[in-house]
Design a protein around this motif. Structure first.
Motif, PDB file in Angstrom:
ATOM      1  N   ALA A   1       9.269 -92.152  13.683  1.00 31.21           N
ATOM      2  CA  ALA A   1       8.510 -93.280  13.146  1.00 31.21           C
ATOM      3  C   ALA A   1       8.164 -92.997  11.694  1.00 31.21           C
ATOM      4  CB  ALA A   1       7.230 -93.469  13.962  1.00 31.21           C
ATOM      5  N   ARG A   2       7.972 -94.063  10.937  1.00 31.55           N
ATOM      6  CA  ARG A   2       7.592 -93.899   9.536  1.00 31.55           C
ATOM      7  C   ARG A   2       6.089 -93.683   9.474  1.00 31.55           C
ATOM      8  NH1 ARG A   2      11.794 -93.067   6.333  1.00 31.55           N
ATOM      9  NH2 ARG A   2      10.982 -94.240   4.615  1.00 31.55           N
ATOM     10  N   GLU A   3       5.659 -92.655   8.736  1.00 32.47           N
ATOM     11  CA  GLU A   3       4.233 -92.445   8.568  1.00 32.47           C
ATOM     12  C   GLU A   3       3.870 -92.657   7.108  1.00 32.47           C
ATOM     13  OE1 GLU A   3       2.983 -88.059   8.107  1.00 32.47           O
ATOM     14  OE2 GLU A   3       4.683 -87.967   9.465  1.00 32.47           O
ATOM     15  N   GLU A   4       2.682 -93.135   6.880  1.00 32.35           N
ATOM     16  CA  GLU A   4       2.205 -93.338   5.524  1.00 32.35           C
ATOM     17  C   GLU A   4       1.708 -92.004   4.991  1.00 32.35           C
ATOM     18  OE1 GLU A   4       3.475 -96.863   5.174  1.00 32.35           O
ATOM     19  OE2 GLU A   4       2.088 -96.291   3.604  1.00 32.35           O
ATOM     20  N   VAL A   5       2.252 -91.579   3.868  1.00 31.30           N
ATOM     21  CA  VAL A   5       1.822 -90.340   3.240  1.00 31.30           C
ATOM     22  C   VAL A   5       1.465 -90.673   1.809  1.00 31.30           C
ATOM     23  CG1 VAL A   5       2.466 -88.004   2.564  1.00 31.30           C
ATOM     24  CG2 VAL A   5       3.322 -88.950   4.700  1.00 31.30           C
ATOM     25  N   SER A   6       0.259 -90.369   1.430  1.00 34.10           N
ATOM     26  CA  SER A   6      -0.188 -90.634   0.071  1.00 34.10           C
ATOM     27  C   SER A   6      -0.011 -89.367  -0.752  1.00 34.10           C
ATOM     28  CB  SER A   6      -1.655 -91.048   0.094  1.00 34.10           C
ATOM     29  OG  SER A   6      -2.108 -91.217  -1.228  1.00 34.10           O
ATOM     30  N   PHE A   7       0.922 -89.396  -1.679  1.00 36.85           N
ATOM     31  CA  PHE A   7       1.169 -88.245  -2.538  1.00 36.85           C
ATOM     32  C   PHE A   7       0.255 -88.324  -3.737  1.00 36.85           C
ATOM     33  CE2 PHE A   7       5.242 -88.793  -0.401  1.00 36.85           C
ATOM     34  CZ  PHE A   7       5.444 -87.513   0.064  1.00 36.85           C
ATOM     35  N   SER A   8      -0.303 -87.187  -4.082  1.00 40.74           N
ATOM     36  CA  SER A   8      -1.089 -87.178  -5.311  1.00 40.74           C
ATOM     37  C   SER A   8      -0.119 -87.080  -6.474  1.00 40.74           C
ATOM     38  CB  SER A   8      -2.055 -85.999  -5.310  1.00 40.74           C
ATOM     39  OG  SER A   8      -1.343 -84.788  -5.221  1.00 40.74           O
ATOM     40  N   GLU A   9      -0.554 -87.551  -7.614  1.00 42.06           N
ATOM     41  CA  GLU A   9       0.267 -87.446  -8.812  1.00 42.06           C
ATOM     42  C   GLU A   9       0.443 -85.973  -9.139  1.00 42.06           C
ATOM     43  OE1 GLU A   9       1.728 -89.981 -10.582  1.00 42.06           O
ATOM     44  OE2 GLU A   9       1.061 -91.164  -8.878  1.00 42.06           O
ATOM     45  N   GLY A  10       1.432 -85.694  -9.927  1.00 46.23           N
ATOM     46  CA  GLY A  10       1.566 -84.326 -10.393  1.00 46.23           C
ATOM     47  C   GLY A  10       2.726 -83.558  -9.803  1.00 46.23           C
ATOM     48  N   TRP A  11       3.617 -84.191  -9.063  1.00 41.67           N
ATOM     49  CA  TRP A  11       4.791 -83.512  -8.522  1.00 41.67           C
ATOM     50  C   TRP A  11       6.030 -84.082  -9.189  1.00 41.67           C
ATOM     51  CZ3 TRP A  11       4.469 -79.328  -5.521  1.00 41.67           C
ATOM     52  CH2 TRP A  11       3.266 -79.094  -4.841  1.00 41.67           C
ATOM     53  N   LEU A  12       6.961 -83.229  -9.494  1.00 47.43           N
ATOM     54  CA  LEU A  12       8.223 -83.657 -10.086  1.00 47.43           C
ATOM     55  C   LEU A  12       9.359 -83.174  -9.199  1.00 47.43           C
ATOM     56  CD1 LEU A  12       9.493 -85.076 -12.514  1.00 47.43           C
ATOM     57  CD2 LEU A  12       9.574 -82.869 -13.643  1.00 47.43           C
ATOM     58  N   GLN A  13      10.206 -84.103  -8.743  1.00 46.53           N
ATOM     59  CA  GLN A  13      11.309 -83.758  -7.858  1.00 46.53           C
ATOM     60  C   GLN A  13      12.532 -83.383  -8.678  1.00 46.53           C
ATOM     61  OE1 GLN A  13      12.812 -86.983  -5.500  1.00 46.53           O
ATOM     62  NE2 GLN A  13      13.983 -85.632  -4.159  1.00 46.53           N
ATOM     63  N   HIS A  14      13.139 -82.270  -8.324  1.00 44.99           N
ATOM     64  CA  HIS A  14      14.403 -81.837  -8.915  1.00 44.99           C
ATOM     65  C   HIS A  14      15.439 -81.909  -7.791  1.00 44.99           C
ATOM     66  CE1 HIS A  14      12.250 -80.545 -12.489  1.00 44.99           C
ATOM     67  NE2 HIS A  14      11.385 -79.969 -11.684  1.00 44.99           N
ATOM     68  N   GLY A  15      16.077 -83.087  -7.682  1.00 40.38           N
ATOM     69  CA  GLY A  15      17.005 -83.341  -6.589  1.00 40.38           C
ATOM     70  C   GLY A  15      18.206 -82.407  -6.620  1.00 40.38           C
ATOM     71  N   GLY A  16      18.523 -81.836  -5.462  1.00 40.61           N
ATOM     72  CA  GLY A  16      19.684 -80.965  -5.327  1.00 40.61           C
ATOM     73  C   GLY A  16      19.483 -79.558  -5.855  1.00 40.61           C
ATOM     74  N   ALA A  17      18.283 -79.247  -6.365  1.00 40.08           N
ATOM     75  CA  ALA A  17      18.015 -77.901  -6.900  1.00 40.08           C
ATOM     76  C   ALA A  17      17.439 -77.029  -5.793  1.00 40.08           C
ATOM     77  CB  ALA A  17      17.044 -77.970  -8.072  1.00 40.08           C
ATOM     78  N   ASN A  18      18.115 -75.916  -5.520  1.00 41.06           N
ATOM     79  CA  ASN A  18      17.654 -74.968  -4.513  1.00 41.06           C
ATOM     80  C   ASN A  18      17.265 -73.682  -5.239  1.00 41.06           C
ATOM     81  OD1 ASN A  18      17.092 -73.509  -2.225  1.00 41.06           O
ATOM     82  ND2 ASN A  18      19.183 -73.480  -1.445  1.00 41.06           N
ATOM     83  N   CYS A  19      15.972 -73.453  -5.377  1.00 39.92           N
ATOM     84  CA  CYS A  19      15.445 -72.278  -6.079  1.00 39.92           C
ATOM     85  C   CYS A  19      14.947 -71.276  -5.044  1.00 39.92           C
ATOM     86  CB  CYS A  19      14.303 -72.682  -7.002  1.00 39.92           C
ATOM     87  SG  CYS A  19      14.732 -73.979  -8.187  1.00 39.92           S
ATOM     88  N   TYR A  20      15.400 -70.043  -5.154  1.00 40.37           N
ATOM     89  CA  TYR A  20      14.957 -68.979  -4.249  1.00 40.37           C
ATOM     90  C   TYR A  20      15.130 -67.647  -4.964  1.00 40.37           C
ATOM     91  CZ  TYR A  20      19.991 -69.039  -3.154  1.00 40.37           C
ATOM     92  OH  TYR A  20      21.362 -69.040  -3.241  1.00 40.37           O
TER      93      TYR A  20
END
Length: 145
Positions: A15-34
């Protein structure tokens, strides 16, 4: 680079749940950092279990040293392991992977440079130099003999 969505993260039930994200996150799609690939693992034990994106971001915010998370970008039930990092160097991360790195922005995040350190305050002026002591008074003249 995309900002996180304001809602619509899948829960484990599908089921879809409502998630409220706070500002301040930047997505780097496809980047796998380890480790040894642009990421420094966060201190302490890695979060255990499966997380939604919102819960993974919240887990990072609970950890003072966490600056980024890595999470699978396509899972059928929206639940995936959550990897927390204390530092990332995107140019060294594996690109075009099935993972996304989400970096915390702002003063506590590593993806935005910190302001340069301020100059130390000037040293206090030295104390005033006291004048040399006055010479002792001349002895009185000797009485006539």
């Amino acid at each position: 680079r995309r900002q996180p969505p304001s809602s619509g993260v899948s829960s484990s039930s599908g089921a879809r749940e409502e998630v409220s994200f706070s500002e301040g996150w930047l997505q780097h799609g496809g980047a796998n950092c380890y480790a040894d690939h642009g990421g420094v693992p966060d201190v302490g034990a890695a979060p255990s279990g499966s997380f939604s994106l919102g819960n993974c971001l919240a887990e990072c915010k609970r950890r003072p040293s966490c600056k980024a998370v890595v999470i699978a970008n396509s899972v059928p039930d929206g639940q995936t392991p959550c990897f927390t990092l204390q530092q990332i160097e995107l140019s060294e991360c594996v690109q075009n992977s099935p993972y996304d790195t989400w970096a915390l922005q702002g003063p506590s995040g590593s993806a935005e440079p910190a302001p340069p350190p301020s100059a130390p305050p000037p040293a206090p002026p030295p104390p005033p130099v006291a004048p040399p002591p006055a010479p002792p008074p001349a002895p009185p003249p000797a009485p006539p003999v």
